[in-house]
Design a protein around this motif. Structure first.
Motif, mmCIF file in Angstrom:
data_model
loop_
_atom_site.group_PDB
_atom_site.id
_atom_site.type_symbol
_atom_site.label_atom_id
_atom_site.label_comp_id
_atom_site.label_asym_id
_atom_site.label_seq_id
_atom_site.Cartn_x
_atom_site.Cartn_y
_atom_site.Cartn_z
ATOM 1 N N MET A 147 0.838 -1.176 0.000
ATOM 2 C CA MET A 147 0.000 0.000 0.000
ATOM 3 C C MET A 147 0.883 1.239 0.000
ATOM 4 S SD MET A 147 -2.977 1.096 2.674
ATOM 5 C CE MET A 147 -1.926 1.334 4.044
ATOM 6 N N GLU A 148 0.410 2.255 -0.638
ATOM 7 C CA GLU A 148 1.131 3.516 -0.669
ATOM 8 C C GLU A 148 1.005 4.187 0.700
ATOM 9 O OE1 GLU A 148 2.719 5.210 -3.240
ATOM 10 O OE2 GLU A 148 2.562 3.448 -4.495
ATOM 11 N N LYS A 149 2.119 4.389 1.354
ATOM 12 C CA LYS A 149 2.100 4.987 2.693
ATOM 13 C C LYS A 149 1.780 6.477 2.655
ATOM 14 C CE LYS A 149 3.274 1.357 5.032
ATOM 15 N NZ LYS A 149 2.277 0.617 5.702
ATOM 16 N N ASN A 150 2.237 7.168 1.631
ATOM 17 C CA ASN A 150 2.060 8.616 1.593
ATOM 18 C C ASN A 150 1.296 9.068 0.360
ATOM 19 O OD1 ASN A 150 4.069 7.929 -0.142
ATOM 20 N ND2 ASN A 150 5.598 9.315 0.656
ATOM 21 N N HIS A 151 0.251 8.349 0.019
ATOM 22 C CA HIS A 151 -0.588 8.744 -1.108
ATOM 23 C C HIS A 151 -1.376 9.988 -0.706
ATOM 24 C CE1 HIS A 151 -3.751 8.629 -4.153
ATOM 25 N NE2 HIS A 151 -2.884 7.929 -4.881
ATOM 26 N N ALA A 152 -1.617 10.843 -1.652
ATOM 27 C CA ALA A 152 -2.285 12.127 -1.388
ATOM 28 C C ALA A 152 -3.699 11.964 -0.827
ATOM 29 C CB ALA A 152 -2.326 12.957 -2.664
ATOM 30 N N TYR A 153 -4.337 10.833 -1.098
ATOM 31 C CA TYR A 153 -5.723 10.646 -0.642
ATOM 32 C C TYR A 153 -5.834 9.888 0.678
ATOM 33 C CZ TYR A 153 -6.836 11.863 -5.514
ATOM 34 O OH TYR A 153 -6.937 12.478 -6.734
ATOM 35 N N ASN A 154 -4.730 9.527 1.291
ATOM 36 C CA ASN A 154 -4.781 8.755 2.533
ATOM 37 C C ASN A 154 -5.532 9.474 3.652
ATOM 38 O OD1 ASN A 154 -3.593 6.459 1.555
ATOM 39 N ND2 ASN A 154 -1.578 6.892 2.413
ATOM 40 N N HIS A 155 -5.539 10.790 3.623
ATOM 41 C CA HIS A 155 -6.245 11.517 4.687
ATOM 42 C C HIS A 155 -7.765 11.345 4.591
ATOM 43 C CE1 HIS A 155 -6.249 14.472 1.391
ATOM 44 N NE2 HIS A 155 -7.323 14.975 1.964
ATOM 45 N N PHE A 156 -8.268 10.831 3.457
ATOM 46 C CA PHE A 156 -9.701 10.567 3.297
ATOM 47 C C PHE A 156 -10.104 9.202 3.864
ATOM 48 C CE2 PHE A 156 -9.281 13.535 -0.390
ATOM 49 C CZ PHE A 156 -10.270 14.439 -0.017
ATOM 50 N N ARG A 157 -9.140 8.353 4.141
ATOM 51 C CA ARG A 157 -9.436 6.956 4.441
ATOM 52 C C ARG A 157 -10.400 6.768 5.605
ATOM 53 N NH1 ARG A 157 -5.322 1.836 4.613
ATOM 54 N NH2 ARG A 157 -6.897 0.293 5.091
ATOM 55 N N THR A 158 -10.193 7.469 6.695
ATOM 56 C CA THR A 158 -11.101 7.282 7.839
ATOM 57 C C THR A 158 -12.498 7.798 7.538
ATOM 58 O OG1 THR A 158 -10.306 9.347 8.824
ATOM 59 C CG2 THR A 158 -9.279 7.308 9.580
ATOM 60 N N GLU A 159 -12.584 8.842 6.742
ATOM 61 C CA GLU A 159 -13.894 9.398 6.405
ATOM 62 C C GLU A 159 -14.686 8.492 5.462
ATOM 63 O OE1 GLU A 159 -14.012 13.888 5.842
ATOM 64 O OE2 GLU A 159 -11.874 13.418 5.542
ATOM 65 N N VAL A 160 -13.998 7.762 4.611
ATOM 66 C CA VAL A 160 -14.687 6.912 3.637
ATOM 67 C C VAL A 160 -14.738 5.447 4.085
ATOM 68 C CG1 VAL A 160 -14.129 8.452 1.730
ATOM 69 C CG2 VAL A 160 -12.649 6.500 2.187
ATOM 70 N N LYS A 161 -14.347 5.191 5.318
ATOM 71 C CA LYS A 161 -14.349 3.812 5.825
ATOM 72 C C LYS A 161 -15.710 3.124 5.670
ATOM 73 C CE LYS A 161 -13.022 0.954 9.701
ATOM 74 N NZ LYS A 161 -11.746 0.333 9.498
ATOM 75 N N PRO A 162 -16.837 3.793 5.926
ATOM 76 C CA PRO A 162 -18.127 3.115 5.708
ATOM 77 C C PRO A 162 -18.318 2.642 4.257
ATOM 78 C CG PRO A 162 -18.450 5.050 7.054
ATOM 79 C CD PRO A 162 -17.025 5.105 6.566
ATOM 80 N N ALA A 163 -17.841 3.411 3.303
ATOM 81 C CA ALA A 163 -17.940 3.000 1.900
ATOM 82 C C ALA A 163 -17.037 1.794 1.639
ATOM 83 C CB ALA A 163 -17.571 4.158 0.977
ATOM 84 N N LEU A 164 -15.847 1.780 2.225
ATOM 85 C CA LEU A 164 -14.944 0.640 2.089
ATOM 86 C C LEU A 164 -15.574 -0.622 2.681
ATOM 87 C CD1 LEU A 164 -11.580 2.354 3.102
ATOM 88 C CD2 LEU A 164 -12.127 1.455 0.835
ATOM 89 N N VAL A 165 -16.163 -0.486 3.861
ATOM 90 C CA VAL A 165 -16.813 -1.622 4.518
ATOM 91 C C VAL A 165 -17.974 -2.131 3.668
ATOM 92 C CG1 VAL A 165 -18.182 -2.300 6.549
ATOM 93 C CG2 VAL A 165 -16.088 -0.963 6.834
ATOM 94 N N SER A 166 -18.748 -1.219 3.109
ATOM 95 C CA SER A 166 -19.861 -1.596 2.242
ATOM 96 C C SER A 166 -19.375 -2.363 1.019
ATOM 97 C CB SER A 166 -20.627 -0.348 1.813
ATOM 98 O OG SER A 166 -21.641 -0.684 0.896
ATOM 99 N N LYS A 167 -18.303 -1.905 0.406
ATOM 100 C CA LYS A 167 -17.758 -2.575 -0.776
ATOM 101 C C LYS A 167 -17.219 -3.956 -0.402
ATOM 102 C CE LYS A 167 -17.781 -1.615 -4.426
ATOM 103 N NZ LYS A 167 -18.590 -2.085 -5.587
ATOM 104 N N LEU A 168 -16.570 -4.063 0.754
ATOM 105 C CA LEU A 168 -16.068 -5.364 1.206
ATOM 106 C C LEU A 168 -17.221 -6.334 1.465
ATOM 107 C CD1 LEU A 168 -13.183 -4.227 3.557
ATOM 108 C CD2 LEU A 168 -12.966 -5.321 1.314
ATOM 109 N N GLU A 169 -18.327 -5.842 2.017
ATOM 110 C CA GLU A 169 -19.505 -6.691 2.225
ATOM 111 C C GLU A 169 -20.063 -7.172 0.892
ATOM 112 O OE1 GLU A 169 -22.195 -4.348 4.589
ATOM 113 O OE2 GLU A 169 -20.966 -4.589 6.394
ATOM 114 N N GLU A 170 -20.058 -6.304 -0.114
ATOM 115 C CA GLU A 170 -20.499 -6.699 -1.455
ATOM 116 C C GLU A 170 -19.593 -7.804 -2.003
ATOM 117 O OE1 GLU A 170 -20.435 -4.876 -5.939
ATOM 118 O OE2 GLU A 170 -20.816 -3.478 -4.295
ATOM 119 N N PHE A 171 -18.283 -7.645 -1.843
ATOM 120 C CA PHE A 171 -17.336 -8.668 -2.300
ATOM 121 C C PHE A 171 -17.620 -10.000 -1.600
ATOM 122 C CE2 PHE A 171 -13.354 -6.426 -4.177
ATOM 123 C CZ PHE A 171 -14.157 -5.574 -4.914
ATOM 124 N N ARG A 172 -17.895 -9.941 -0.302
ATOM 125 C CA ARG A 172 -18.151 -11.169 0.457
ATOM 126 C C ARG A 172 -19.448 -11.841 0.007
ATOM 127 N NH1 ARG A 172 -15.393 -7.915 4.058
ATOM 128 N NH2 ARG A 172 -13.445 -8.877 4.714
#
Length: 98
Positions: A1-26
């Motif tokens: 994973m990119e440690k210093n990607h410019a969008y990393n500061h969004f990660r905590t804010e978009v966590k619900p979307a990530l969780v939703s996508k992971l549930e779809e994958f499952r």
């Protein structure tokens, strides 16, 4: 994973979307996909070119629009890039074809 990607500061804010996508994958039977793996796909593939004035809704849209096939193709190619196979070695060839 990119440690210093410019969008990393969004990660905590978009966590619900990530969780939703992971549930779809499952639901589709892809239980091994992790949040960090999905984020790595986004940072290394989807967001290769950083957009200076990106908005959070664009980040969320990108997360929710990830297709399973795109993720699987990326991880497969990435696995081949990171592993050095010697196709002239018969044992390694058999291992690869299992």
């Amino acid at each position: 994973m990119e440690k210093n990607h410019a969008y990393n500061h969004f990660r905590t804010e978009v966590k619900p979307a990530l969780v939703s996508k992971l549930e779809e994958f499952r639901l589709l039977g892809y239980n091994e996909v992790s949040e960090s793996g999905l984020w790595g796909f986004l940072t290394r593939k989807k967001w290769k070119k950083v957009k200076e004035d990106i908005r959070i809704y664009e980040i969320i849209d990108d997360v929710l629009c990830v297709k399973v096939s795109d993720y699987i193709n990326f991880t497969t190619i990435d696995a081949y890039r990171n592993n050095e196979f010697n196709l002239e070695d018969e044992n390694e060839m058999k291992e690869l074809l299992k």
